[in-house]
Enzyme design. Structure first.
Site, PDB file in Angstrom:
ATOM      1  N   ASP A 201       0.833  -1.196   0.000  1.00 60.38           N
ATOM      2  CA  ASP A 201       0.000   0.000   0.000  1.00 60.38           C
ATOM      3  C   ASP A 201       0.867   1.245   0.000  1.00 60.38           C
ATOM      4  O   ASP A 201       2.078   1.186   0.235  1.00 60.38           O
ATOM      5  CB  ASP A 201      -0.959  -0.020   1.199  1.00 60.38           C
ATOM      6  CG  ASP A 201      -0.228  -0.137   2.529  1.00 60.38           C
ATOM      7  OD1 ASP A 201       0.545   0.784   2.865  1.00 60.38           O
ATOM      8  OD2 ASP A 201      -0.421  -1.145   3.244  1.00 60.38           O
TER       9      ASP A 201
ATOM     10  N   GLU B 297      22.638 -22.429 -17.825  1.00 62.86           N
ATOM     11  CA  GLU B 297      21.725 -21.553 -17.080  1.00 62.86           C
ATOM     12  C   GLU B 297      22.503 -20.414 -16.418  1.00 62.86           C
ATOM     13  O   GLU B 297      22.037 -19.274 -16.376  1.00 62.86           O
ATOM     14  CB  GLU B 297      20.964 -22.363 -16.027  1.00 62.86           C
ATOM     15  CG  GLU B 297      19.848 -23.203 -16.614  1.00 62.86           C
ATOM     16  CD  GLU B 297      19.198 -24.121 -15.573  1.00 62.86           C
ATOM     17  OE1 GLU B 297      17.998 -24.362 -15.702  1.00 62.86           O
ATOM     18  OE2 GLU B 297      19.906 -24.598 -14.657  1.00 62.86           O
TER      19      GLU B 297
END
Ligand code: GLA
Length: 724
Positions: A533, A613
């Site tokens: 928020d 990777e």
């Protein structure tokens, strides 16, 4: 001048919007208009007053049966004056009566904006202007001061409210909401709310505002995983790129209420503020109560434009401090790499491989303190777990630094475990109702942060921790909802103040720690995005978006988040495949493309990656470092797409853009797909990489970009556009 006052007509202009209200002949503050900018107009002519049965009239209306609080569009509706819609303010007077009748008293206009005592709020710049309007109850000594801070260039108006008791006896505030928007012209309107659960935050629900109330709310003591304290009201035909839309964003992290209703004559009322349930505040004579701020934004060009206005505003006026506008370090978080199962050797191995890949910050998540080896103990004992670190926490920090990595740490300051030194020393510091065993959640309890001495103690503990070694990042977590709402420090008549006082305590601690350690990068978290928020963003420039790190699940979570909050603040990490939350397998490139937000990082053990990777991760980190301006602060466009999700981030000068498209399914013999881009300069020619096409902005905007034939699981298309 963005604020114009003429004969008690108040007009607030931003670049693209006008907000207007008036104090009428009775001193009633009537809302008149919020929408596209219109100059030199008194919108009083729009309000139609009719005699409506069962809608009573104030005494001073005399024989006028058309004047009723029950039907007028109002700026700040109150309970007890014959308005039966949801109100913003309700009180109990010392004699037990509850009536209120607020009338205009005076106003002032000034540069800047006042601070909101103890609360996070938007930050003014030199161009911000504020209007304060004071209303007074006709009988008691209660007055209400409404503040409107106008951020004209950003098209945002920040509203807040202060209630003052000028009487001689205490008054109980039974509800104090921050903002009302009355849309008095009937129209088919929708409300968008953002609902969710742990690992599934901020799903979008868009539904018609019909008779009966539509509410998004939290009673959990935190803004919560379950509803976000922000909403969008739009007309039924509003799309991403067309139509009217209004946002109301509460700058608060505690229990809240957002309610929308259609009244008897099809007017829509929206109210936003602190949750009235479990709230009652005793206001002594001479005292005032300040309610949290609400940010209002308006767009006539659809939801995308509304989101972009909010993003620009939050980036410039909520997020502040040393890290605002800056590139955040690429981090590796230990949580999904090791959970509670580690010692210093294992951590150093993880850190060593992370450093080799180009990671800049190593974050030690839960499990490093007291004797914590699982989630059943030690919250409150914020010193290094001696069994895990031979060299102590400062020693570990030095070794991590020696690898060329910054060191960050996880804390959960508001919590206490029963199995902790803190609990043994202060068994009365947790929230618990007398004589009842408190509710246990994740084996933990909540400290009573409404008590100043507990906030002081936490400040001392965390100051000592953060001074003990070179900690440059803190993840502040909060892993349960509040229950057992009783504070040993409050008298019976004041227990209704606890939830808000708790939030004030959290904010006080955040304020003191962020001030004392201004260079630390703070990330807040609450079981993922349970306190995502604007209140938290005032203290921490980034928030962990969700505990769900599956990139496909994240598409919805991050898209929902993007309606209100800017990409710069979205904590998003590349985790292992199969994903720990969903078990789904996805490609590494897809995981990085979805995690490439403002607060990008990894949450896996790099030692477990293959050589290929690892090379891919090195390239991802280089790409992030090269393009962070676009990922974090590029203007975000959510694109229309038939089969997946597409979003575009465009540089402020429109010379560069990054397009990301993820298809959510696989088809045989699939129809051709095109994406119509947005936000580009129609006059520029763009080089589309890596495909190499040269296309004009106008062509990309109106003709679109053809997508290649896509196969396999969740195919990804990424393009960089560079103006030639
Ligand atoms: C919460 C957070 C996670 C992790 C754990 C640790 O769930 O959201 O990221 O920090 O706590 O216990």
């Amino acid at each position: 001048m963005s604020i114009i006052v003429k004969n008690r007509l108040f007009t607030l202009n931003t670049a693209n919007s006008t907000y207007q209200f008036t104090a009428d002949a009775y001193g009633i503050l009537r809302h008149l208009y919020y929408g596209t900018r219109v100059d030199n107009t008194d919108f009083s002519y729009l309000v139609q007053q009719r005699d409506r049965g069962f809608s009573g009239n104030p005494a001073d209306a005399g024989d006028d049966r058309t004047l009723s609080f029950d039907t007028l569009p109002l700026e700040y509706p109150v309970y007890g004056c014959g308005d039966y819609r949801e109100s913003c303010l309700a009180v109990t007077h010392p004699d037990g009566s509850r009536a209120l009748d607020l009338r205009f008293e005076d106003y002032s206009v000034f540069q800047g904006k006042p601070e909101l005592a103890g609360l996070p709020a938007s930050i003014a710049d030199l161009k911000t202007e504020s209007l304060q309007v004071r209303l007074r109850d006709l009988v008691s000594g209660l007055s209400v001061c409404l503040t409107y801070a106008v951020f004209a260039e950003k098209d945002v108006i920040a509203r807040s409210v202060r209630i003052e008791n000028h009487g001689e006896k205490p008054i109980t505030l039974d509800r104090v909401l921050s903002c009302c928007l009355d849309f008095f012209q009937p129209a088919a309107r929708d409300m968008m709310l953002f609902y969710g659960r742990h690992a599934g935050e901020r799903n979008v629900q868009r539904s018609a505002i019909l008779h009966g109330k539509l509410r998004a709310e939290s009673t959990r003591g935190a803004s919560s995983l379950h509803y976000n304290p922000a909403t969008i009201v739009c007309t039924h035909d509003t799309t991403e790129t067309t139509g009217e839309a209004y946002a109301a964003v509460l700058v608060y992290s505690g229990s809240f209420l957002i309610s929308a209703e259609l009244d008897q004559i099809s007017q829509t009322r929206l109210v936003v503020g602190i949750q009235p349930e479990n709230f009652a505040w005793r206001l002594e004579p001479g005292e005032s109560f300040t309610a949290p701020e609400v940010l209002l934004a308006y767009s006539a060009e659809g939801l995308g434009c509304l989101s972009r206005r909010l993003h620009a505003f939050i980036d410039a006026h909520i997020i502040h401090g040393a890290w605002a506008g800056r590139r955040r370090p690429v981090l590796l978080n230990s949580w999904e790499a090791a959970y509670f199962d580690y010692d210093d050797e294992k951590l150093l191995q993880i850190a060593q491989s992370a450093a080799e890949l180009g990671v800049e910050l190593f974050v030690l998540d839960d499990g490093w303190f007291g004797k914590r080896n699982g989630d059943t103990s030690s919250l409150g004992d914020w010193y290094g777990n001696e069994n895990k670190f031979k060299c102590g926490l400062p020693g570990l920090c030095r070794k991590i630094n020696a690898l060329g990595l910054d060191f960050g740490i996880w804390i959960e300051p508001e919590m206490i475990s029963m199995d902790s030194e803190l609990y043994r020393a202060h068994p009365d510091w947790m929230l618990a109702a007398p004589g009842r065993p408190p509710i246990k959640s994740r084996c933990q309890y909540v400290l009573d942060l409404s008590r100043g001495e507990i906030v002081d103690d936490l400040f001392e503990q965390f100051s000592a921790l953060l001074s003990s070694c070179n900690i440059s990042y803190v993840k502040w977590d909060m892993n349960r909802s509040l229950a057992d709402l009783w504070s040993a420090a409050l008298p019976a008549a004041r227990q209704g103040e606890l939830l808000h006082r708790y939030m004030l305590g959290v904010y006080a601690l955040l304020q003191r720690l962020t001030e004392a350690f201004p260079n630390i990068l703070w990330e807040t978290c609450s079981g993922g995005g349970g306190r995502f928020d604007a209140g938290m963003l005032y203290y921490s420039p980034q928030i962990w978006c969700s505990d769900n790190t599956d990139p496909i699940a994240r598409l919805a979570i991050q898209r929902g988040t993007s309606y209100i909050y800017p990409p710069s603040c979205v904590g998003a990490h590349v985790s292992a495949s199969p994903n720990h939350q969903t078990g789904r397998e996805t490609a590494l490139a897809l995981r990085a493309a979805v995690a490439a937000s403002g607060a990008f990082g990894y949450e896996l053990d790099p030692a477990k990656l293959s050589a290929e990777e690892k090379q891919e991760v090195v390239a991802q980190i280089q790409d992030y470092k090269r393009n962070w301006q676009l990922y974090a602060y590029g203007t975000l466009y959510r694109l229309e797409s038939m089969r997946g999700q597409a979003w575009l981030r465009v540089a402020a000068d429109k010379k560069r853009a990054i397009l990301t498209y993820v298809q959510e399914g696989a088809d045989a013999n699939a129809p051709a797909q095109y994406l119509k881009l947005q936000g580009l300069d129609p006059m520029q020619t763009y080089h589309v990489l890596p495909s190499g096409q040269m296309l004009s902005g106008a062509a990309l905007l109106h003709g679109g970009l053809p997508l290649p034939e896509l196969r396999g699981n969740y195919p990804l298309v990424q393009r960089i556009l560079e103006a030639t």
